[in-house]
Write an enzyme that holds these catalytic residues in place. Sequence first.
Site, mmCIF file in Angstrom:
data_model
loop_
_atom_site.group_PDB
_atom_site.id
_atom_site.type_symbol
_atom_site.label_atom_id
_atom_site.label_comp_id
_atom_site.label_asym_id
_atom_site.label_seq_id
_atom_site.Cartn_x
_atom_site.Cartn_y
_atom_site.Cartn_z
ATOM 1 N N ASP A 5 0.789 -1.212 0.042
ATOM 2 C CA ASP A 5 -0.046 -0.129 0.209
ATOM 3 C C ASP A 5 0.830 1.325 0.169
ATOM 4 O O ASP A 5 0.358 2.373 -0.367
ATOM 5 C CB ASP A 5 -1.209 -0.054 1.391
ATOM 6 C CG ASP A 5 -2.307 -0.540 0.989
ATOM 7 O OD1 ASP A 5 -2.734 -0.651 -0.466
ATOM 8 O OD2 ASP A 5 -2.997 -0.480 1.771
ATOM 9 N N ASP A 24 -10.238 -7.255 11.179
ATOM 10 C CA ASP A 24 -10.324 -8.600 11.416
ATOM 11 C C ASP A 24 -11.241 -9.184 12.358
ATOM 12 O O ASP A 24 -11.845 -10.011 12.304
ATOM 13 C CB ASP A 24 -8.799 -8.881 12.062
ATOM 14 C CG ASP A 24 -8.233 -7.996 13.099
ATOM 15 O OD1 ASP A 24 -9.075 -6.994 13.180
ATOM 16 O OD2 ASP A 24 -7.243 -8.573 13.760
HETATM 17 O O1 UPG Z 1 -3.557 1.210 4.654
HETATM 18 C C1 UPG Z 1 -2.812 0.226 5.358
HETATM 19 C C2 UPG Z 1 -2.676 0.026 6.756
HETATM 20 C C3 UPG Z 1 -2.211 -0.976 6.831
HETATM 21 N N1 UPG Z 1 -1.950 -2.062 6.152
HETATM 22 C C4 UPG Z 1 -1.430 -3.378 6.752
HETATM 23 O O2 UPG Z 1 -1.906 -4.054 7.667
HETATM 24 C C5 UPG Z 1 -1.265 -4.458 8.507
HETATM 25 C C6 UPG Z 1 -1.456 -4.121 9.941
HETATM 26 O O3 UPG Z 1 -1.597 -2.887 9.958
HETATM 27 P P1 UPG Z 1 -0.815 -2.251 11.565
HETATM 28 O O4 UPG Z 1 -0.631 -0.834 11.372
HETATM 29 O O5 UPG Z 1 0.504 -2.762 11.557
HETATM 30 O O6 UPG Z 1 -1.729 -2.476 12.657
HETATM 31 P P2 UPG Z 1 -1.520 -3.555 13.777
HETATM 32 O O7 UPG Z 1 -2.219 -2.637 14.980
HETATM 33 O O8 UPG Z 1 0.008 -3.895 14.251
HETATM 34 O O9 UPG Z 1 -2.397 -4.758 13.384
HETATM 35 C C7 UPG Z 1 -3.175 -5.633 14.204
HETATM 36 O O10 UPG Z 1 -4.456 -4.991 14.427
HETATM 37 C C8 UPG Z 1 -5.063 -4.753 12.917
HETATM 38 C C9 UPG Z 1 -6.350 -4.217 13.093
HETATM 39 O O11 UPG Z 1 -7.252 -5.224 13.933
HETATM 40 C C10 UPG Z 1 -5.038 -6.192 12.227
HETATM 41 O O12 UPG Z 1 -5.596 -6.139 11.014
HETATM 42 C C11 UPG Z 1 -3.902 -6.751 12.124
HETATM 43 O O13 UPG Z 1 -3.476 -8.185 11.696
HETATM 44 C C12 UPG Z 1 -3.041 -6.896 13.578
HETATM 45 O O14 UPG Z 1 -1.939 -7.395 13.718
HETATM 46 C C13 UPG Z 1 0.009 -4.179 8.347
HETATM 47 O O15 UPG Z 1 0.842 -5.232 7.766
HETATM 48 C C14 UPG Z 1 0.105 -2.906 7.471
HETATM 49 O O16 UPG Z 1 1.007 -3.093 6.535
HETATM 50 C C15 UPG Z 1 -2.021 -1.961 4.710
HETATM 51 O O17 UPG Z 1 -1.908 -3.003 4.219
HETATM 52 N N2 UPG Z 1 -2.722 -0.889 4.422
#
Ligand code: UPG
Length: 431
Positions: free
Chosen positions: A55, A284
């Site tokens: 992204d 999720d």
């Molecule tokens: O516009 C975006 C924003 C994020 N991501 C990806 O989404 C994932 C999760 O995003 P992150 O910002 O790292 O959020 P976290 O809080 O670390 O993620 C947790 O919380 C999210 C929302 O509940 C779940 O989707 C994830 O699986 C869970 O690990 C990462 O791989 C990002 O690269 C995208 O692909 N596009």
Amino acid sequence: MTTMMRFENDLPGVDIFVCTADPVIEPPMMVINTVLSVMAYDYPPEKLSIYLSDDGGSDLTFYALLEASHFCKYWIPYCNKFKVEPRSPAAYFISLSDQVDANQAEDLVIIKRLYEDMTNRIETASKLGRIPEVRTQHDGFSQWDSFSSRRDHDTILQVLIDGSDPSATDIEGCVLPTLVYLAREKRPQHFHNFKAGAMNALIRVSSKISNGQIILNVDCDMYSNNSQSVRDALCFFMDEEKGHEIAYVQFPQNFENVTKNEIYSSSLRVLSQTGLKYGCPVEDVITGLSIQCQGWKSVYFNPKRKGFLGVAATTLPQTLVQHKRWSEGDFQILLSKYSPAWYGLGRISLGLQMGYCTYCLWAPNCLATLCYSIIPSLCLLRGIPLVSKGELHAYQTRTHKNFSESSDEGHVPPFNSQSLPKQEINQNWFK
Ligand SMILES: O=c1ccn([C@@H]2O[C@H](COP(=O)(O)OP(=O)(O)O[C@H]3O[C@H](CO)[C@@H](O)[C@H](O)[C@H]3O)[C@@H](O)[C@H]2O)c(=O)[nH]1
Ligand SMILES: [Mn+2]
């Protein structure tokens, strides 16, 4: 295990989705270590396809993936030959002890050297902010010519390894898994829906390329720590009795840099035709809930050897943003059409409803916590007793008795007699 052997020939195609969004917060080296760890799963490579959703739309991430598509030709056979665990190169090299088998030492020197060379090239490119000569050698880079910004660009889709091409082999001549790079189209006037949008774009693209029956989703900061995880999870789906009811298998989110298990994480899921739900920052949770409300079952699988290991948020601002997103998102679900409280009624079990509500009430729960922390302090400052005298007396007698009993048995008492009343008062606060 027997189930697995019986069905070896019927193993389904598995499409692995890795999501990344920002080449600065999620460095390309970390991303490709995750990609390499899932490319090296112990699974028939012709049935395995790996998709990286970027992204950030970054040519640096694309360049790193291109490098990984070369390095994997050495890495995968090395993993298979020496039964390497974990299969993220960075994590593997750190975990190595000084004692390595004599017959492995030579191969290890070579693979380590290749990895270091690749790392140098990628890190130099990251520092310079531009891609070396290879730019002209791969026409994939030309897709960035019309690229104006990460929020406004055409689809960039590149198949870096085509598993169906018989010449796409590793150094031993074995077939490689398919490897695809995708930066979905983005336009300022269309909301992109974060990870849920990225995942749904991957579902559409993968259905035209490999169309695997099973989807495995990992964030780019969560590498595979166990080469058997795909097979392990498939045991649930292929179970003759219960397999047909199961929609997804969930692994816990374990972090390398913290000790305790976190609450939830997406790791292996089957998505219904509808894809991931939009409009909620915790896509999720709401997607899982709606799948369960349709009558599907899920499995929470927490094997002894952790399936995935990640990097947790390390700074206070990062953690605050993350927790705000989670607590707000969960509360939003409680008030939404898909609330576990009313939508879930009669669709999922009471226990599950209550489990979801615990998380959905995380945000409002701060009010109760605030009371618990402020009121007792105010009472103590103003000399207002928190427990009645009678209660305190009964308590002291009991404490004394416990204390003498434990001393009689020769055990060291768990707390000294001074600290015990405090313990009890503390408990009262939380009653
Ligand atoms: O516009 C975006 C924003 C994020 N991501 C990806 O989404 C994932 C999760 O995003 P992150 O910002 O790292 O959020 P976290 O809080 O670390 O993620 C947790 O919380 C999210 C929302 O509940 C779940 O989707 C994830 O699986 C869970 O690990 C990462 O791989 C990002 O690269 C995208 O692909 N596009
Ligand atoms: Mn993350």
